[in-house]
Motif scaffolding. Structure first.
Motif, PDB file in Angstrom:
ATOM      1  N   ALA A  17      43.534  53.481  29.349  1.00  0.00           N
ATOM      2  CA  ALA A  17      44.678  53.328  30.783  1.00  0.00           C
ATOM      3  C   ALA A  17      43.250  52.592  31.049  1.00  0.00           C
ATOM      4  N   VAL A  18      42.333  53.728  31.302  1.00  0.00           N
ATOM      5  CA  VAL A  18      41.283  53.534  32.816  1.00  0.00           C
ATOM      6  C   VAL A  18      40.420  51.648  31.623  1.00  0.00           C
ATOM      7  N   PHE A  19      40.227  51.966  30.440  1.00  0.00           N
ATOM      8  CA  PHE A  19      39.074  50.610  30.174  1.00  0.00           C
ATOM      9  C   PHE A  19      40.102  49.505  30.841  1.00  0.00           C
ATOM     10  N   ILE A  20      41.710  49.586  30.322  1.00  0.00           N
ATOM     11  CA  ILE A  20      42.283  48.564  30.601  1.00  0.00           C
ATOM     12  C   ILE A  20      42.367  48.097  31.788  1.00  0.00           C
ATOM     13  N   ALA A  21      42.619  48.917  33.112  1.00  0.00           N
ATOM     14  CA  ALA A  21      42.551  48.601  34.631  1.00  0.00           C
ATOM     15  C   ALA A  21      40.900  48.025  34.884  1.00  0.00           C
ATOM     16  N   PHE A  22      40.055  48.812  34.504  1.00  0.00           N
ATOM     17  CA  PHE A  22      38.499  48.383  34.659  1.00  0.00           C
ATOM     18  C   PHE A  22      38.571  46.236  34.093  1.00  0.00           C
ATOM     19  N   LEU A  23      38.925  46.212  32.582  1.00  0.00           N
ATOM     20  CA  LEU A  23      39.626  44.643  33.058  1.00  0.00           C
ATOM     21  C   LEU A  23      40.414  44.370  33.529  1.00  0.00           C
ATOM     22  N   TRP A  24      41.110  44.274  33.765  1.00  0.00           N
ATOM     23  CA  TRP A  24      42.095  43.632  34.933  1.00  0.00           C
ATOM     24  C   TRP A  24      41.458  43.773  36.011  1.00  0.00           C
ATOM     25  N   LEU A  25      40.706  44.509  36.686  1.00  0.00           N
ATOM     26  CA  LEU A  25      40.172  44.848  38.384  1.00  0.00           C
ATOM     27  C   LEU A  25      38.568  43.601  37.713  1.00  0.00           C
ATOM     28  N   MET A  26      38.237  43.656  37.134  1.00  0.00           N
ATOM     29  CA  MET A  26      36.826  42.579  37.174  1.00  0.00           C
ATOM     30  C   MET A  26      37.047  41.428  36.990  1.00  0.00           C
ATOM     31  N   GLY A  27      38.389  40.941  36.039  1.00  0.00           N
ATOM     32  CA  GLY A  27      38.628  39.801  36.060  1.00  0.00           C
ATOM     33  C   GLY A  27      37.804  38.744  35.298  1.00  0.00           C
ATOM     34  N   ASN A  28      37.337  37.522  35.762  1.00  0.00           N
ATOM     35  CA  ASN A  28      36.782  36.747  35.362  1.00  0.00           C
ATOM     36  C   ASN A  28      35.382  37.259  35.537  1.00  0.00           C
TER      37      ASN A  28
END
Length: 362
Positions: A17-28
């Motif tokens: 969940a932390v990894f997915i949230a990191f990807l979502w927050l960092m975006g482009n």
């Protein structure tokens, strides 16, 4: 003290969940790093072969980078201007092609395309949109400083990231392996090897299939004499990374162009359709079995779903990580099914320990 299965699921779930949230927050922001990591991953087998032949890792990385830069320069000098000219000419010609189609249909079906009819208004609106829309989109893109900065960052940073990752790839893998929980390290290593086999075999094989299909479509359409056939053929080959989408998209575009160019010469129109039918047969019966073989363990429906889901969740970076994520999730799903079949929940309370062990081994 060993963790219970519930605690293990909790901790691994929190990490995911932390990894997915990191990807979502960092975006482009992650885009150049994802592209650079993908380039390094694809070139790492070549670097390993050079190292095995006695070339130092740094020298091997520099040699591969120099070859890649030379190839990109040649593409930029030869191929890109030709394709850019073809695409520009296609965009400029589309309004005229629609006008030609309207005139042809108006002659054959005067009542349907009478003045003021809904079909005639729709074609006129499409023609006006094509004239104004392309310039509007191009102007908005060029005027967006943020988009320009993002493009420069991707072009400049991706090769740099790829170079350093390729040079330190083995050390990075060793460092990650050292951080694995010792209790689960053997299982994680096995799952990582399976994911690498599926992902590496699929990516390298599918890239070869797409390139061969693109060359076939481009040469065949050019031989027929279809205007802009080279661009459409290469586009169809590129999009063939998604099963069936490349042939459908290329077929629709090519048939549309063929109707404009060869109206009344139905043999040429049929020849264009036959090119894409032959391309599907070659891909399914020759290229995929020969190049991919049994390496492809990603079902087309699962691949399309992964592209759609990750694209909707993360945007363009999601499209780039969709295939790797689909490969890893597929390996984890097969592992979970094997664990389930080796447990008492599947076999029932009466199953002996020997049967469960045999299922797990299988």
């Amino acid at each position: 003290m060993a963790l219970s299965p519930q605690q293990q699921v909790r901790y691994w779930g929190i990490a995911a969940a932390v990894f997915i949230a990191f990807l979502w927050l960092m975006g482009n922001t992650l885009l150049p790093f994802i592209i650079g990591a993908a380039i390094a991953y694809l070139l790492n087998p070549l670097a390993r072969r050079l190292v095995a032949a006695g070339v130092p890792r740094t020298a091997a990385t520099a040699l591969i980078t120099a070859a890649a830069v030379l190839l990109l320069v040649l593409l930029a000098l030869v191929v890109v201007p030709f394709l850019a000219g073809q695409v520009t000419a296609l965009v400029d010609a589309l309004p005229g092609l629609i006008q030609h189609l309207r005139e042809q249909l108006d002659q054959r079906y005067p009542n349907l395309f009478a003045e003021g009819s809904a079909v005639r208004r729709g074609l006129a609106g499409m023609e006006d949109s094509l004239r104004a829309g392309g310039l509007k989109v191009l102007t908005s893109v060029l005027s967006s400083s943020l988009a320009l900065v993002d493009f420069v960052l991707v072009v400049v940073l991706s090769p740099v990231v790829a170079f350093y990752l390729l040079m330190d790839w083995d050390r990075l893998i060793a460092a990650i392996d050292d951080l694995l929980p010792r209790e689960h390290a053997p299982v994680v290593r096995r799952l990582a090897r399976e994911s690498d086999e599926v992902l590496g075999g699929f990516l390298r094989g599918q890239m070869s299939v797409c390139a061969l299909l693109g060359v076939f479509y481009a040469l065949a359409l050019a031989a027929i004499g279809l205007q802009f056939g080279v661009v459409v053929g290469l586009l169809a080959g590129l999009v063939s990374f998604i099963p069936f989408v490349g042939s459908i998209l290329g077929g629709v575009l090519s048939l549309g162009l063929a109707l404009f160019q060869f109206w009344g010469a139905w043999g040429f129109v049929a020849a264009v359709g036959a090119v894409f039918a032959a391309g599907q047969m070659i891909e399914g019966n020759v290229l995929t079995p020969m190049i991919l073989g049994d390496k492809i363990k990603l079902h087309p429906v699962w691949l399309i779903f992964a592209l759609s889901a990750f694209g909707a969740l993360l945007g363009f970076p999601g499209l780039l990580i969709a295939v790797p994520a689909a490969a890893v999730i597929g390996v984890l799903a097969r592992f979970a099914v094997a664990q389930y079949k080796s447990g008492r929940l599947y076999a029932g309370p009466s199953a002996g320990a020997g049967g469960g062990g045999r299922d797990a081994a299988e």
